[in-house]
Design an enzyme around this catalytic site. Structure first.
Site, mmCIF file in Angstrom:
data_model
loop_
_atom_site.group_PDB
_atom_site.id
_atom_site.type_symbol
_atom_site.label_atom_id
_atom_site.label_comp_id
_atom_site.label_asym_id
_atom_site.label_seq_id
_atom_site.Cartn_x
_atom_site.Cartn_y
_atom_site.Cartn_z
ATOM 1 N N GLY A 74 4.201 -3.575 -3.590
ATOM 2 C CA GLY A 74 4.152 -3.888 -5.020
ATOM 3 C C GLY A 74 4.427 -2.625 -5.804
ATOM 4 N N CYS A 104 -10.083 1.111 -31.915
ATOM 5 C CA CYS A 104 -11.185 1.778 -32.594
ATOM 6 C C CYS A 104 -12.284 2.095 -31.592
ATOM 7 C CB CYS A 104 -11.705 0.895 -33.717
ATOM 8 S SG CYS A 104 -11.988 -0.790 -33.178
ATOM 9 N N GLY A 126 0.782 -1.228 0.000
ATOM 10 C CA GLY A 126 0.000 0.000 0.000
ATOM 11 C C GLY A 126 0.810 1.273 0.000
#
Ligand SMILES: *Cc1c(COP(=O)(O)O)cnc(C)c1O
Length: 377
Positions: A252, A328, A212
């Site tokens: 992380g 697209c 975190g």
């Protein structure tokens, strides 16, 4: 500024350029900086889901103490380092593999705990969704109703099921930029875990406070908010652990975000309804966060002077542009209203701070465009 070794890798990439570049040194420097701010002896488990690229994982071996994994696939990739396995929907096959690998399993429910008892000798920590105020950050996971962890009120039942509990897992949030609040969270979590360990008779408890640690990816060069490690370190000064306890963190994003650059070549520059569009070879199917979080990711224009065509080169100077991808659909936008001094077809846009939750969370195969190159420096 794009670091010279990263810029060189981008200039050497295949054309049209579309590449992620990851820097080993930066990954390791981020781990070292975090380690320096944490109490001595804290174990750092890299949360592999932030970036599970093979080279990234390999670069971190020997620099982190463990890998935090959230699937059977990540568990296999962790081989050789201790693994800590979390995740709310572990299958029996996952649990079996975790026990065979000697992983610590952060158990997320009473049912999972009962299933795990089938395999003797499992290393068990209880992931607890405690009763505490939610932390600042983008993804609150504890202190609020979520699918994660065991409700604090169910701990008596958990300890009635399992006698082999080694400690507690208290991951609560992602991307918290408030270092003082994060330090306060850790202090409070350690105090709570110490009490719980005494109450339930857990000797030498593992106290895993999760990840975190935030990175402001909209200002990856450090001009905006950042997780201030000095404030964090000061906030943890003098922290006392229960006897024999081991403190574990699972960063992380903090490890990987600033160690990655996404580079994509400008295929076209055009104007419609009075607005400039810079159209690139990649897009949100490679780097999804701007679309999913609704922000513009900053970028640097890497000028490429070579121009292969005998006709005019599309470009614009001193303008505000929208950077659109190759899909697209009109939501494939990496940045809006971005000021550029000069951008031309054939130049390369480099998005820093894209090493975490970039490629990993993107819908790569939508439209079957070629994947980017992956380069590690
Ligand atoms: C995702 C996750 C992490 C890593 O979170 P970051 O915000 O990237 O530091 C750590 N532990 C668990 C259990 C996770 O699910």
């Amino acid at each position: 500024m794009v670091p010279p070794n990263v810029a060189a890798a981008i200039r050497g990439a295949g054309r049209p350029v579309c590449a992620y570049v990851y820097a080993r040194e930066r990954l390791r420097a981020n781990v070292a900086a975090l380690r320096d701010a944490l109490p001595a002896g804290t174990r750092i488990a890299y949360a592999m889901k932030a970036n599970g690229n093979e080279d990234v994982v390999a670069a971190l071996r020997g620099h982190v103490d463990a890998f935090e994994v959230a699937s059977g696939g990540e568990l296999r990739a962790a081989a050789g380092l201790p693994a800590i396995f979390s995740g709310p929907a572990k299958t029996d096959a996952d649990l079996r593999a975790a026990v065979e690998a000697g992983a610590t399993v952060n158990v997320e429910s009473l049912h999972e705990l009962r299933r795990l008892q089938v395999y003797g000798g499992a290393k068990v920590c209880l992931r607890v969704n405690r009763t505490h105020p939610a932390l600042p950050g983008t993804h609150a996971m504890a202190g609020v109703p979520t699918a994660f962890g065991i409700d604090e009120a169910l701990l008596p039942e958990a300890f009635a099921i399992a006698r082999n509990v080694q400690g507690f897992h208290l991951h609560a949030v992602s991307n918290n930029l408030d270092a003082a609040a994060h330090a306060a969270f850790i202090r409070e979590a350690v105090a709570w875990a110490g009490d719980a360990a005494r109450r339930w008779g857990v000797p030498a408890p593992v106290i895993n406070v999760g990840g975190g640690f935030g990175v402001d990816i909209a200002a990856p060069t450090g001009t905006g908010g950042r997780f201030d490690l000095d404030v964090f370190k000061a906030g943890l000064a003098g922290l006392e652990l229960p006897d024999g306890a081991t403190l574990v963190v699972e960063p992380g994003r903090f490890v990987a975000a600033t160690a990655g650059w996404y580079a994509t070549e400008v295929v076209d520059v055009k104007r419609t309804h009075g607005q400039w569009f810079v159209v690139v070879r990649g897009g949100t199917h490679h780097f999804r966060l701007p679309a999913s979080w609704g922000y513009s990711h900053p970028f640097t224009v890497l000028p490429v002077d070579a121009w292969p065509y005998p006709f005019e080169r599309p470009g614009v100077r001193d303008a505000t542009v929208t950077v659109a991808g190759e899909q697209c659909n009109p939501r494939d936008v990496l940045a809006r209203d971005a000021a550029v001094a000069s951008v031309r077809a054939g130049d390369v846009l480099v998005f820093a701070g894209t090493g975490a939750y970039g490629w990993e969370v993107a819908h790569h195969d939508f439209l079957r465009h070629a994947h980017p190159q992956f380069i590690t420096v």
